[in-house]
Design a protein around this motif. Structure first.
Motif, PDB file in Angstrom:
ATOM      1  N   HIS A 197     -13.280  11.945  -9.075  1.00 37.71           N
ATOM      2  CA  HIS A 197     -13.551  10.534  -9.378  1.00 37.71           C
ATOM      3  C   HIS A 197     -14.519  10.394 -10.550  1.00 37.71           C
ATOM      4  CE1 HIS A 197     -13.390   6.326  -8.090  1.00 37.71           C
ATOM      5  NE2 HIS A 197     -14.659   6.256  -8.460  1.00 37.71           N
ATOM      6  N   TRP A 215       1.513   2.979  -3.244  1.00 38.58           N
ATOM      7  CA  TRP A 215       0.453   3.785  -3.859  1.00 38.58           C
ATOM      8  C   TRP A 215       0.808   5.261  -3.866  1.00 38.58           C
ATOM      9  CZ3 TRP A 215      -5.035   2.148  -1.882  1.00 38.58           C
ATOM     10  CH2 TRP A 215      -5.247   0.794  -2.165  1.00 38.58           C
ATOM     11  N   PHE A 239      -4.312   7.112 -11.803  1.00 38.26           N
ATOM     12  CA  PHE A 239      -4.760   5.814 -11.311  1.00 38.26           C
ATOM     13  C   PHE A 239      -4.809   5.779  -9.785  1.00 38.26           C
ATOM     14  CE2 PHE A 239      -3.114   1.752  -9.620  1.00 38.26           C
ATOM     15  CZ  PHE A 239      -4.212   0.951  -9.856  1.00 38.26           C
ATOM     16  N   ALA A 240      -3.735   6.240  -9.133  1.00 39.88           N
ATOM     17  CA  ALA A 240      -3.679   6.199  -7.675  1.00 39.88           C
ATOM     18  C   ALA A 240      -4.736   7.106  -7.058  1.00 39.88           C
ATOM     19  CB  ALA A 240      -2.283   6.598  -7.197  1.00 39.88           C
ATOM     20  N   HIS A 242      -7.557   7.973  -8.428  1.00 40.20           N
ATOM     21  CA  HIS A 242      -8.863   7.377  -8.679  1.00 40.20           C
ATOM     22  C   HIS A 242      -9.151   6.298  -7.630  1.00 40.20           C
ATOM     23  CE1 HIS A 242     -12.288   6.787 -11.344  1.00 40.20           C
ATOM     24  NE2 HIS A 242     -12.167   5.491 -11.113  1.00 40.20           N
ATOM     25  N   ARG A 243      -8.134   5.506  -7.326  1.00 40.83           N
ATOM     26  CA  ARG A 243      -8.285   4.469  -6.297  1.00 40.83           C
ATOM     27  C   ARG A 243      -8.540   5.102  -4.939  1.00 40.83           C
ATOM     28  NH1 ARG A 243      -3.391   0.437  -5.569  1.00 40.83           N
ATOM     29  NH2 ARG A 243      -4.138  -0.387  -7.541  1.00 40.83           N
ATOM     30  N   PHE A 244      -7.754   6.117  -4.582  1.00 42.96           N
ATOM     31  CA  PHE A 244      -7.906   6.797  -3.297  1.00 42.96           C
ATOM     32  C   PHE A 244      -9.274   7.461  -3.182  1.00 42.96           C
ATOM     33  CE2 PHE A 244      -7.486  10.775  -0.871  1.00 42.96           C
ATOM     34  CZ  PHE A 244      -7.254  10.233   0.381  1.00 42.96           C
ATOM     35  N   SER A 245      -9.702   8.147  -4.245  1.00 46.65           N
ATOM     36  CA  SER A 245     -11.001   8.826  -4.191  1.00 46.65           C
ATOM     37  C   SER A 245     -12.136   7.810  -4.075  1.00 46.65           C
ATOM     38  CB  SER A 245     -11.186   9.732  -5.409  1.00 46.65           C
ATOM     39  OG  SER A 245     -11.166   8.979  -6.604  1.00 46.65           O
ATOM     40  N   GLY A 246     -11.985   6.653  -4.700  1.00 42.56           N
ATOM     41  CA  GLY A 246     -13.001   5.607  -4.551  1.00 42.56           C
ATOM     42  C   GLY A 246     -13.092   5.111  -3.125  1.00 42.56           C
ATOM     43  N   LEU A 247     -11.947   4.954  -2.467  1.00 36.50           N
ATOM     44  CA  LEU A 247     -11.955   4.526  -1.065  1.00 36.50           C
ATOM     45  C   LEU A 247     -12.594   5.577  -0.169  1.00 36.50           C
ATOM     46  CD1 LEU A 247      -8.431   2.879  -0.761  1.00 36.50           C
ATOM     47  CD2 LEU A 247     -10.655   1.737  -0.782  1.00 36.50           C
ATOM     48  N   TYR A 307       0.014   7.191 -13.651  1.00 33.92           N
ATOM     49  CA  TYR A 307      -0.016   6.518 -12.354  1.00 33.92           C
ATOM     50  C   TYR A 307      -0.667   7.413 -11.302  1.00 33.92           C
ATOM     51  CZ  TYR A 307       1.111   4.072  -8.153  1.00 33.92           C
ATOM     52  OH  TYR A 307       0.987   3.427  -6.958  1.00 33.92           O
ATOM     53  N   VAL A 360       0.833  -1.204   0.000  1.00 36.16           N
ATOM     54  CA  VAL A 360       0.000   0.000   0.000  1.00 36.16           C
ATOM     55  C   VAL A 360       0.867   1.254   0.000  1.00 36.16           C
ATOM     56  CG1 VAL A 360      -1.764   1.248   1.303  1.00 36.16           C
ATOM     57  CG2 VAL A 360      -1.858  -1.233   1.143  1.00 36.16           C
TER      58      VAL A 360
END
Length: 136
Positions: free
Chosen positions: A88, A15, A28-29, A31-36, A25, A12
Motif C-alpha cells: 500500500h 472488485w 487499483f483493486a 490498493h483498495r483491498f490493502s487500505g481496507l 485495475y 463488490v
C-alpha cells in the motif's frame, strides 16, 4: 452494455474479477483491498489496546489467549500485515508521484519498480524482525 456500467452493476464482487481488466485495475483493486485491511487492523489494534484501561492483568490475559499454542498464529498475520502495508505504501507513493505528473508515460514500469523496492525492503524488515524475535 458498456464496460463501465457492467462494472458498476457487479458491485463488490466486481472488485475481484481481474479478467481482461489489465495490470492497472489489479493495482487499483489491491490498493483498495490493502487500505481496507489496514483500517480493519487499526480498529483491531485499538480494541486490544483498550484492554489496558482495565489493567495489566486483563490485557495480559487477552494477549495470552490470542497467542496461545505452540505456533503463534498472529505471527503469520503480522507478516501478511507487513506485506499489505509495504504494498500500500509503495503504490501510494507511485500514485502521489503520478498526481504531480511524474511517470505517467511509464506507469507500469513505475509500478513494477516501486513494488519491487517495497518487496526488497519488506524482506529486510522481516529479516530484522525475525532476528529481533529470535533474540528474545
Amino acid at each position: 452494455m458498456d464496460e463501465s456500467v457492467r462494472n458498476l452493476n457487479e458491485g463488490v464482487i466486481g472488485w475481484v474479477k481481474f479478467y481482461r481488466k489489465g495490470w492497472n485495475y489489479f493495482a487499483f483493486a489491491m490498493h483498495r483491498f490493502s487500505g481496507l485491511v489496514i483500517v480493519f487492523y487499526l480498529y483491531l489494534h485499538l480494541f486490544v489496546l483498550s484492554h489496558l484501561l482495565s489493567g495489566a492483568v486483563t490485557y495480559n490475559k487477552l494477549v495470552t489467549t490470542v497467542t496461545y499454542g505452540p505456533f503463534d498464529s498472529f505471527l503469520v498475520l503480522d507478516v501478511l500485515l507487513a506485506l499489505v502495508i509495504f504494498y500500500h505504501g509503495a503504490n501510494g507513493i507511485r500514485l502521489a508521484l503520478n498526481e504531480f505528473g511524474f511517470g505517467l508515460q511509464k506507469n507500469k514500469v513505475m509500478f513494477i519498480v516501486f513494488e519491487g523496492i517495497a518487496m526488497v525492503v519488506l524482506g529486510v524488515f522481516l529479516y530484522y524482525a525475525y532476528m529481533f524475535i529470535g533474540a528474545s
